[in-house]
Design an enzyme around this catalytic site. Structure first.
Site, PDB file in Angstrom:
ATOM      1  N   TYR A 105     -13.743   7.366 -12.588  1.00 14.39           N
ATOM      2  CA  TYR A 105     -13.832   6.076 -11.910  1.00 14.39           C
ATOM      3  C   TYR A 105     -14.535   5.052 -12.792  1.00 14.39           C
ATOM      4  CZ  TYR A 105     -14.743   2.695  -8.179  1.00 14.39           C
ATOM      5  OH  TYR A 105     -14.800   1.551  -7.405  1.00 14.39           O
ATOM      6  N   ASP A 122       0.851  -1.187   0.000  1.00 14.50           N
ATOM      7  CA  ASP A 122       0.000   0.000   0.000  1.00 14.50           C
ATOM      8  C   ASP A 122       0.883   1.232   0.000  1.00 14.50           C
ATOM      9  OD1 ASP A 122      -2.031   2.107   0.936  1.00 14.50           O
ATOM     10  OD2 ASP A 122      -3.264   0.297   0.931  1.00 14.50           O
ATOM     11  N   LYS A 160     -12.716   1.633 -14.169  1.00 15.70           N
ATOM     12  CA  LYS A 160     -13.145   0.296 -13.780  1.00 15.70           C
ATOM     13  C   LYS A 160     -13.643  -0.507 -14.977  1.00 15.70           C
ATOM     14  CE  LYS A 160     -11.977   0.423  -9.501  1.00 15.70           C
ATOM     15  NZ  LYS A 160     -10.868  -0.422  -9.017  1.00 15.70           N
ATOM     16  N   ASN A 195      -5.969  -4.632  -5.985  1.00 10.37           N
ATOM     17  CA  ASN A 195      -7.112  -4.004  -5.332  1.00 10.37           C
ATOM     18  C   ASN A 195      -6.955  -2.499  -5.130  1.00 10.37           C
ATOM     19  OD1 ASN A 195      -9.554  -3.981  -3.477  1.00 10.37           O
ATOM     20  ND2 ASN A 195      -7.947  -3.346  -2.059  1.00 10.37           N
TER      21      ASN A 195
END
Length: 251
Positions: free
Chosen positions: A153, A37, A157, A90
């Site tokens: 977004y 991360d 995606k 992710n």
């Protein structure tokens, strides 16, 4: 078959939300986990929780939109645990704007974190994965249909969902499966940040997120269960799939 015993897994965006829940579940299922991360302290906290449970984990601070960081994350898995079997891409961000209010730099950043990162992590992970490897990419219900005030977004995606299909086709003969998990609204720090970006009251925003057949938003742990299924041998004949986990919202 819903186990990862003896397998090495990378989870990006593992400091919180769906990433943290999945890293913890992977460890519970027997995996050795690399938690990556940009929030290094958050990644360390996730890894500490895993180690405290008696499993193995290591944290890596890195920006998955930067190629050298992606290479380093993958090498950490191989150097620390001797291989790589599962990659969960992710990490992601959201900007809640229309095209009129979004500047080019913000567009580029969303695409870098949400799309470029998947390309880079796969580019460096696939050559080191053995037959039976599994890649799971986080898409979204808004990668399969449109949504308001989220142009970058939605576009990012949708790219992840179709990139997943292309990867699945390219690497099936090598025994590597590639799927996407596509959550609906999930009670994570990102969802709360959406409410803040839109200047909406959290209680009202949360109630709107629950407006779906099951009458509630999802939990990170519920999305993690779907990721574990796709990552495990229980999904041995599943590749190129876009698994929707949204309480019936898309339906």
């Amino acid at each position: 078959m819903n186990r990862l015993d003896g397998k090495v897994a990378i989870v990006t965006g593992g400091a919180s939300g769906i990433g943290r829940a999945t890293a913890l579940l992977f460890a519970e299922a027997g995996a050795q986990v690399v938690v990556a991360d940009i929030d290094g302290a958050g990644a360390e906290e996730t890894a500490k929780q895993i180690v405290a449970s008696g499993a193995a984990a290591v944290a890596v601070q890195g920006d998955v939109s930067a190629e050298e960081d992606c290479r380093r994350i993958v090498r950490t898995a191989v150097d620390t645990y001797g291989g790589l079997h599962v990659l969960f891409n992710n990490a992601g961000i959201i900007r809640r704007t229309t095209v009129l209010d979004l500047d080019a730099d913000e567009w580029d950043r969303v695409m870098a974190v949400n799309v470029r990162s998947v390309f880079l992590m796969c580019k460096h992970a696939v050559p080191l994965m053995t037959e039976g490897g599994s890649i799971v990419n986080t898409g979204s219900g808004w990668g399969l249909k449109g949504g308001g005030n989220a142009i970058s977004y939605c576009a990012s995606k949708a790219a992840v969902v179709n990139m997943t299909r292309a990867l699945a086709i390219d690497h099936a003969k090598a025994g590597i499966r590639v799927n996407s998990v596509n959550p609906g609204d999930t009670n994570t720090p990102m969802l709360r940040d959406e409410a803040r970006q839109l200047n909406e009251d959290w209680a009202a925003f949360e109630a709107d997120a629950a407006d779906r057949p099951m009458g509630r938003s999802g939990s990170p742990e519920e999305i993690a269960q779907a990721v574990l299924f796709l990552a495990s041998d229980a999904a041995s004949y599943v590749t190129g799939s876009a698994l929707v986990v949204d309480g019936g919202g898309l339906a």
